[in-house]
Design an enzyme around this catalytic site. Structure first.
Site, mmCIF file in Angstrom:
data_model
loop_
_atom_site.group_PDB
_atom_site.id
_atom_site.type_symbol
_atom_site.label_atom_id
_atom_site.label_comp_id
_atom_site.label_asym_id
_atom_site.label_seq_id
_atom_site.Cartn_x
_atom_site.Cartn_y
_atom_site.Cartn_z
ATOM 1 C CG ASP A 53 -3.428 8.001 8.271
ATOM 2 O OD1 ASP A 53 -3.663 6.785 8.305
ATOM 3 O OD2 ASP A 53 -3.471 8.674 7.238
ATOM 4 C CD GLU A 56 -2.796 -1.057 2.486
ATOM 5 O OE1 GLU A 56 -2.813 -0.012 3.184
ATOM 6 O OE2 GLU A 56 -3.439 -2.071 2.781
#
Length: 258
Positions: free
Chosen positions: A58, A47
């Site tokens: 995140d 990824e």
């Protein structure tokens, strides 16, 4: 055949390992080297993060990597240029992971076309509303044989999960918790029950478990309950510290034994 589908067809032992890193971090020109190193070292799927100034899902580690990448000068166009340069050398699936805003600014049709031209097999867009996916993104992505991977969490309803399973292809990204990304030492009983509940649903798509995997215990739990594991923050931290993908992998593999 799309490389993502091929990967899951050819691997039935639930030991797949996918790694995430942010393009352009720690160095602007290091993206290709990281990808080729991970492939050489046996990583199943990669990824590649598209840096964004407001990565809401995140944790601090990946936020810092995205900030560094943007300061280094990484853009989506530059990322596609870098990927295109190594397209013929990459045999494993590449999945871009990024937020909707930069992709919309780039243009959906242009984004899907650039993915195909750069050897990208799929995309994960954490803040993409499912209705927008169905109405706007999916018709274009399907024309380019590009897999749009959707996320589920412990809070996602069974009805929603089955709807996602019916209308997506490739794999389902099974987020271990509803919290932001970040390494964890273990998965508690609530998370284990979540894994068992999803297992019992007998979904059509394979699943990969991500968020919090950083040691032998969390890796085993992921591989016991899905097709494999996705590691992000732990690898990003090691890559940031060493500035060398081989060295970061050595340390990651060592951590996954303990």
């Amino acid at each position: 055949m799309n490389k993502i589908n091929q990967l899951f067809q050819e691997n039935k032992d639930n030991k797949l390992l996918s790694l995430y890193f942010c393009a352009g971090s720690p160095t602007l020109d290091g993206t290709a080297d990281v990808i080729l190193t991970l492939q050489r070292r046996g990583i199943s799927m990669i990824e590649v993060g598209i840096p964004f100034s407001d990565p809401m899902a995140d944790g601090p580690v990946i936020q810092d990597a995205a900030t560094r990448s943007l300061k280094n000068g990484m853009t989506l166009q530059l990322l596609f240029d870098q990927l295109r340069a190594i397209k013929d050398e990459v045999t494993i699936p590449l999945v871009l992971m990024g937020y909707l805003n930069p992709i919309m600014q780039y243009g959906i049709e242009r984004f899907c076309q650039s993915c195909v031209e750069s050897g990208v097999s799929g995309a994960i867009i954490p803040d993409l509303p499912f209705k927008d996916y169905m109405d706007t993104i999916k018709p274009v992505a399907d024309r380019y044989d590009l897999r749009i991977i959707m996320l589920i969490t412990p809070e996602t309803s069974e009805e929603r999960i089955r709807f996602i399973d019916e209308h997506t292809d490739g794999f389902i990204y099974m987020v271990s918790s509803a919290a932001i990304t970040g390494a964890q030492k273990s998965f508690d009983e609530a998370k284990q029950e979540y894994f068992r509940r999803i297992n019992q649903m007998n979904l059509r798509n394979p699943r990969m478990i991500g968020f919090g995997i950083s040691n032998a215990q969390t890796l085993k739990a992921a591989q016991d309950n899905a097709a494999g594991a996705i590691i992000g923050s732990k690898f990003v931290t090691l890559l940031s510290e060493s500035k060398d993908a081989d060295e970061a992998l050595d340390k990651l593999f060592e951590a996954l034994k303990s």
